[in-house]
Each structure stands twice: as structure tokens, then as C-alpha cells.
Design a protein around this motif. Sequence first.
Motif, PDB file in Angstrom:
ATOM      1  N   ASN A 185      -1.965   8.805 -11.919  1.00 45.28           N
ATOM      2  CA  ASN A 185      -2.361   9.500 -13.145  1.00 45.28           C
ATOM      3  C   ASN A 185      -3.742   9.028 -13.589  1.00 45.28           C
ATOM      4  O   ASN A 185      -4.336   9.572 -14.504  1.00 45.28           O
ATOM      5  CB  ASN A 185      -1.350   9.250 -14.266  1.00 45.28           C
TER       6      ASN A 185
ATOM      7  N   VAL B   5       0.830  -1.213   0.000  1.00 45.74           N
ATOM      8  CA  VAL B   5       0.000   0.000   0.000  1.00 45.74           C
ATOM      9  C   VAL B   5       0.863   1.260   0.000  1.00 45.74           C
ATOM     10  O   VAL B   5       2.013   1.250   0.433  1.00 45.74           O
ATOM     11  CB  VAL B   5      -0.921   0.064   1.249  1.00 45.74           C
ATOM     12  N   SER B   6       0.277   2.339  -0.529  1.00 44.80           N
ATOM     13  CA  SER B   6       0.876   3.656  -0.336  1.00 44.80           C
ATOM     14  C   SER B   6      -0.230   4.687  -0.153  1.00 44.80           C
ATOM     15  O   SER B   6      -1.358   4.496  -0.624  1.00 44.80           O
ATOM     16  CB  SER B   6       1.769   4.035  -1.522  1.00 44.80           C
ATOM     17  N   TRP B   7       0.096   5.740   0.562  1.00 44.14           N
ATOM     18  CA  TRP B   7      -0.843   6.848   0.823  1.00 44.14           C
ATOM     19  C   TRP B   7      -0.069   8.134   0.596  1.00 44.14           C
ATOM     20  O   TRP B   7       1.002   8.304   1.175  1.00 44.14           O
ATOM     21  CB  TRP B   7      -1.319   6.753   2.271  1.00 44.14           C
ATOM     22  N   LEU B   8      -0.566   8.950  -0.301  1.00 43.69           N
ATOM     23  CA  LEU B   8       0.135  10.203  -0.607  1.00 43.69           C
ATOM     24  C   LEU B   8      -0.840  11.370  -0.502  1.00 43.69           C
ATOM     25  O   LEU B   8      -1.818  11.428  -1.243  1.00 43.69           O
ATOM     26  CB  LEU B   8       0.727  10.141  -2.024  1.00 43.69           C
ATOM     27  N   PRO B   9      -0.599  12.295   0.422  1.00 46.50           N
ATOM     28  CA  PRO B   9      -1.521  13.425   0.559  1.00 46.50           C
ATOM     29  C   PRO B   9      -1.131  14.546  -0.402  1.00 46.50           C
ATOM     30  O   PRO B   9       0.021  14.635  -0.824  1.00 46.50           O
ATOM     31  CB  PRO B   9      -1.272  13.877   1.999  1.00 46.50           C
TER      32      PRO B   9
ATOM     33  N   ASN C 163       7.420   1.519 -13.124  1.00 48.13           N
ATOM     34  CA  ASN C 163       6.125   1.343 -13.797  1.00 48.13           C
ATOM     35  C   ASN C 163       6.294   1.431 -15.313  1.00 48.13           C
ATOM     36  O   ASN C 163       5.651   0.692 -16.059  1.00 48.13           O
ATOM     37  CB  ASN C 163       5.130   2.415 -13.335  1.00 48.13           C
TER      38      ASN C 163
ATOM     39  N   ARG D 116      10.885   5.077  -8.935  1.00 50.56           N
ATOM     40  CA  ARG D 116       9.630   4.334  -8.755  1.00 50.56           C
ATOM     41  C   ARG D 116       8.759   4.467  -9.998  1.00 50.56           C
ATOM     42  O   ARG D 116       8.121   3.510 -10.421  1.00 50.56           O
ATOM     43  CB  ARG D 116       8.863   4.859  -7.544  1.00 50.56           C
ATOM     44  N   ILE D 117       8.705   5.699 -10.520  1.00 51.63           N
ATOM     45  CA  ILE D 117       7.898   5.925 -11.724  1.00 51.63           C
ATOM     46  C   ILE D 117       8.471   5.087 -12.875  1.00 51.63           C
ATOM     47  O   ILE D 117       7.743   4.460 -13.633  1.00 51.63           O
ATOM     48  CB  ILE D 117       7.867   7.428 -12.077  1.00 51.63           C
TER      49      ILE D 117
ATOM     50  N   VAL E 260       4.407  -1.375  -4.844  1.00 57.29           N
ATOM     51  CA  VAL E 260       3.855  -0.143  -5.419  1.00 57.29           C
ATOM     52  C   VAL E 260       4.969   0.612  -6.136  1.00 57.29           C
ATOM     53  O   VAL E 260       6.014   0.888  -5.550  1.00 57.29           O
ATOM     54  CB  VAL E 260       3.229   0.744  -4.320  1.00 57.29           C
ATOM     55  N   GLY E 261       4.743   0.920  -7.404  1.00 56.78           N
ATOM     56  CA  GLY E 261       5.700   1.751  -8.138  1.00 56.78           C
ATOM     57  C   GLY E 261       5.527   3.189  -7.714  1.00 56.78           C
ATOM     58  O   GLY E 261       5.737   3.551  -6.565  1.00 56.78           O
ATOM     59  N   SER E 262       5.083   4.003  -8.643  1.00 60.24           N
ATOM     60  CA  SER E 262       4.874   5.408  -8.309  1.00 60.24           C
ATOM     61  C   SER E 262       3.661   5.574  -7.402  1.00 60.24           C
ATOM     62  O   SER E 262       2.606   5.019  -7.673  1.00 60.24           O
ATOM     63  CB  SER E 262       4.655   6.207  -9.589  1.00 60.24           C
ATOM     64  N   PRO E 263       3.797   6.321  -6.313  1.00 58.10           N
ATOM     65  CA  PRO E 263       2.632   6.574  -5.451  1.00 58.10           C
ATOM     66  C   PRO E 263       1.708   7.664  -6.001  1.00 58.10           C
ATOM     67  O   PRO E 263       0.657   7.930  -5.442  1.00 58.10           O
ATOM     68  CB  PRO E 263       3.271   7.040  -4.143  1.00 58.10           C
ATOM     69  N   ILE E 264       2.138   8.282  -7.104  1.00 51.34           N
ATOM     70  CA  ILE E 264       1.336   9.360  -7.700  1.00 51.34           C
ATOM     71  C   ILE E 264       0.399   8.744  -8.721  1.00 51.34           C
ATOM     72  O   ILE E 264       0.836   7.989  -9.581  1.00 51.34           O
ATOM     73  CB  ILE E 264       2.230  10.373  -8.437  1.00 51.34           C
TER      74      ILE E 264
ATOM     75  N   MET F 289       4.604  10.820   1.998  1.00 50.83           N
ATOM     76  CA  MET F 289       3.802   9.618   1.756  1.00 50.83           C
ATOM     77  C   MET F 289       3.866   8.649   2.940  1.00 50.83           C
ATOM     78  O   MET F 289       4.815   8.658   3.710  1.00 50.83           O
ATOM     79  CB  MET F 289       4.255   8.907   0.475  1.00 50.83           C
ATOM     80  N   MET F 290       2.822   7.849   3.054  1.00 55.37           N
ATOM     81  CA  MET F 290       2.823   6.759   4.030  1.00 55.37           C
ATOM     82  C   MET F 290       2.981   5.459   3.272  1.00 55.37           C
ATOM     83  O   MET F 290       2.381   5.270   2.217  1.00 55.37           O
ATOM     84  CB  MET F 290       1.510   6.710   4.794  1.00 55.37           C
ATOM     85  N   GLU F 291       3.779   4.599   3.849  1.00 54.49           N
ATOM     86  CA  GLU F 291       4.021   3.301   3.248  1.00 54.49           C
ATOM     87  C   GLU F 291       4.343   2.335   4.376  1.00 54.49           C
ATOM     88  O   GLU F 291       4.659   2.766   5.481  1.00 54.49           O
ATOM     89  CB  GLU F 291       5.220   3.412   2.293  1.00 54.49           C
TER      90      GLU F 291
END
Lengths: 177, 352
Positions: free
Chosen positions: A66, A34-38, B265, B261-262, A60-64, B176-178
Motif C-alpha cells: 500500500n 522476501v516476497s515478489w508479487l506480480p 501487519n 497475512r494482512i 513478510v506479512g502482506s505481500p501487497i 507470488m514468489m517467496e
Amino acid sequence: MSQQEIIIAGFGGQGILSAGRLLAYAGMLEGKNVSWLPSYGPEMRGGTANCHVIISDDPVGSPILNSATALIVMNGPSLDKFENLVVKDGLIIADSSLVQRKPNRNDVKYSGIPATQIASDMGNSTYACIILLGKLLGSTGIVSKENFENALKKVLPEKYHHMIPDEMKALEIGMKY
Amino acid sequence: MGEKLLMKGNEVIAEAAIRAGCRHYFGYPITPQTEIAHYFAKKMPEVGGTFIQAESEIAAINMVYGAAGAGARVMTSSSSPGISLKQEGISYASGAELPAVIVNIVRCGPGLGGILPAQCDYFQAVKGGGHGDYKMVVLAPCSVQELYELTVEAFNIADKYRILAMIMGDGILGQMMETVEFRDKEEIYEADKSSWATVGTRMERDHNVITSIYIDPEVLERHNQKLQAKYRLIEENEVRCEVYNCEDADVIVAAFGTVARIVKNVIKMAAKEGIKVGLIRPITLWPFPVKVFEKYAEVPKAFLSVELNAGQMVEDVRLSVNGKRPVYFHGRMGGMIPTQQEILDKIKEILK
């Protein structure tokens, strides 16, 4: 589904970031990555708040995000901003007490729930986002009810644990709506 | 390993420092890293440590100088404009060979810039933002788990070589939280600092002196030579790098931190279209993984460095690849983050 990508958005103060954190925590308790990004940009000051949550079988790759498999919105501007990021056949859940319009898209599933109204009738408007999360759980099975309850126990400070039964009631209302 | 926790990157940095035996933190708040100070403010009193919100970044780095000189494990943190303010202290501490950890959760510049993620302080960190011939070990984590592990590592490296170690992240990693799993016990490099630190003479020896001033040019040259020998030793021993999917790659992407990380993907997306993309992710930005790039220099058709800046690490990639293959660059600035699609488009353009 191997990866669920959720955007939760609304005004600051509605519990948007906490809702995302609960979801991510429950996902972690399911054994998922999991990831969480505010959002932490200038738009947070008095404006919209949003967070990106990823719950995945793979690292999880990018947490952003799209794009999103599900979008929960608690105000109109958030629907305007994120509607087009939802994937085809994705899910939009809106608090219809606060979001006046329906999505313009007809290739997504839509649920409007007067969550703020229902929560106010329960005596605590902050349960609104839990009701909406309930709809997400009910529609997608993204995390189990048990793990959501366990996440509440982990995330909430002990002094708020007496609220957990009501929060779970709110969750069930959303799940059955 | 212990229980799995869901934590914010910034908080994990502070928790890792405490677990690594850091009991002194001096800092000044700045977005997007203020949670580091919050966490220390709450936790340091519980573990008998010191938290001071200094009157400025400059004061904070000089407090670090003092505590490190007295042999303590010490940390400061800031974000780009604050790190610029600390440069004088960084140069002095490097000259005095003081071990300490500095965190830079980079935001976009120049000047006050903005608070969103960037990697525009690469040059400042690895080429020397302050004056003089000095180096810092610069570690670039790409996940919350790595923020933890590399923060502990940074303290050990700092003590082992008497050098400053920097953790370089960005707002995404900080905010971020992980999932993170802490070890039950950290492996801590126990350095005997009594030969140089101001730990008290007990009237049994001469004073240890912490200084960076050497007026005699012969003495100062010898001091510099000693520093350089130490840097060569670190280049030999402390390179850390992740190599992913590089065998037979059509294009090898160089990326660190969040961008890597990007890119992972992108590698999946590219594979679906029959394009093999590899990734070399420097974990130590200094010492740079020169030998890794040398090893793979003739594998792909080209290299592509993707960064959140106008093209900084790409210079080190070009030096390492040394003309054997073309090295392209793709970057975003101002807090904009490249999408997977745009990186894939760039790769396709290169392969055309």
C-alpha cells in the motif's frame, strides 16, 4: 532499515517482472525474508506490468504494497499511477529516456537516468532495468553487488550466463550514475 | 531441509505433489492457476508420470476418479468457475470414498467474475458444492512454504481416510514468489489400497467395485453412516489452526489464507496504538477449529472475521463462539483487497 518495499513498473516486455525477481532472489541470498508479487490482472495485456517486492528482516506479512520505500518506473503511466504510494523521503528512480516528466512530489528523492538510451548504446536495451536496479543498489544498499551477481546466476538459464558480465557492467553504470 | 529457493506458489504446489508421489495430473487451464499445469506438463515426463490437459474440467475430474479408483495418487487443479464444473465428479468421488487432491486457486465470482484474488468459494468448499452429505478436507495455506507442506499433507490425509482433500488458495498465493525450503525426503503415508482399489485381482479374489450407487435404502443409509463416522474421526484428529497473540486480546480476528497475512501487519500497527489484536487462522477450513474458538470465546471483547467475500466463514465463527461474544464481519469482493488501515479502522469502530 528493517523493511524495504519496492514497486517496479513499466510496459510488459521491459523485463519489469524479471528485474523484481532478481532483486527478491538477491535479497533471499542476503538471508532476508522476501516476497515478489506480480500484477496478473487484465491490465497486463498490452498495458502496464508491475511487481511488488519486499525485502525484510522480519517475516513478510502482506505481500501487497500500500506504500513503497522505492519506486522504479519505466513509463509515464506508471509514474502517474504509483508516485503517491512512495513514502516521504522515499526514492523514485525513472528511466528518463521513456518518462517525460519529473515527479510532482518534492518530499521524495528522485533520480532520472536515461537507462534505455544507455542500454541501447551498450547494444542491448533489455539492460535498461538492470541499470535502474543498479541505481537502487547504489542509493540504498538494499542488496550487495555480489549477491546480485549470484542471483543472476541462479535466475538466468545457463545458456544466458555469457551475458552476466555485461549485466554487471550495466548494474555498475546505474550504481555510479 | 535443502537449499532455499525462490518459487512461485503455483509451481510449488505442483512440485510438492510430485514429491508426495503424485504421478497423475489431469486439468484444464484457467487463470490464475495455469502455472500448476505448466509445471506438471514439464516435469511429469521426467518422473515417469502422466500429464493430461483434458478437454474440459468435467473430463479432468472424471480422470481423477478413474486414477484414484485404480489406487494412484492423483491431482487436479482449477479456479472457481472450473471448480464449479467439477462438482458432480467431486460428489461422486466422495460417495465412492476416493482419495485425491483438488486445488482451487480461487478467483472472484459469481459466474465468470474476474481473475483477481477472492475467498468467495468458502461455502462451496466446506459446506458441499456438490449434492449429498459429503465433506472434503479443506486446507488453506497462507504462504508459499505452507503451500508446499500442506500439499504433501493433503495427499497423506486423502489416503489415510479415503477422502478428497482440497487446497484452497487465491491468486496472490498462486502468483507470488517467496522462499521455500523442500525437505530431502517426504514422509508419505503408505496406504494399502488393495482391499478396495481396482489394482487387479490376479484371479485370486472377487472384483473390487468403485461406485457411489446404493439402490437399497438400508444399505445406503449404512454407507452414509459410515461416511459420517469417518468425518467425525477427521474432526477429532485433523484440525489445524494457528493462534497468534490471542492471550488478553481486545479483539480476536478470524482470517485465513492471504488475509491472515494482512491481519498480522494490522496486529503490529494496532500494538503501536495500544490495542491488542489476536488472530485465529484456521488452516483446515473443514474440519473447522471449533474448539479453538470455544477456548478463546470469552477472551476478547469481540471477534472480527475478515474475508475476501460477502461473509462466509463468519457463520462458522459465530457458531463456534456461540453467542458468548459479538462476531463482526469485514469483507471485500471483486478482487479488492482490504488495506491494513481499513481493518484497523474497523477494529477501532468495534471497540468504541
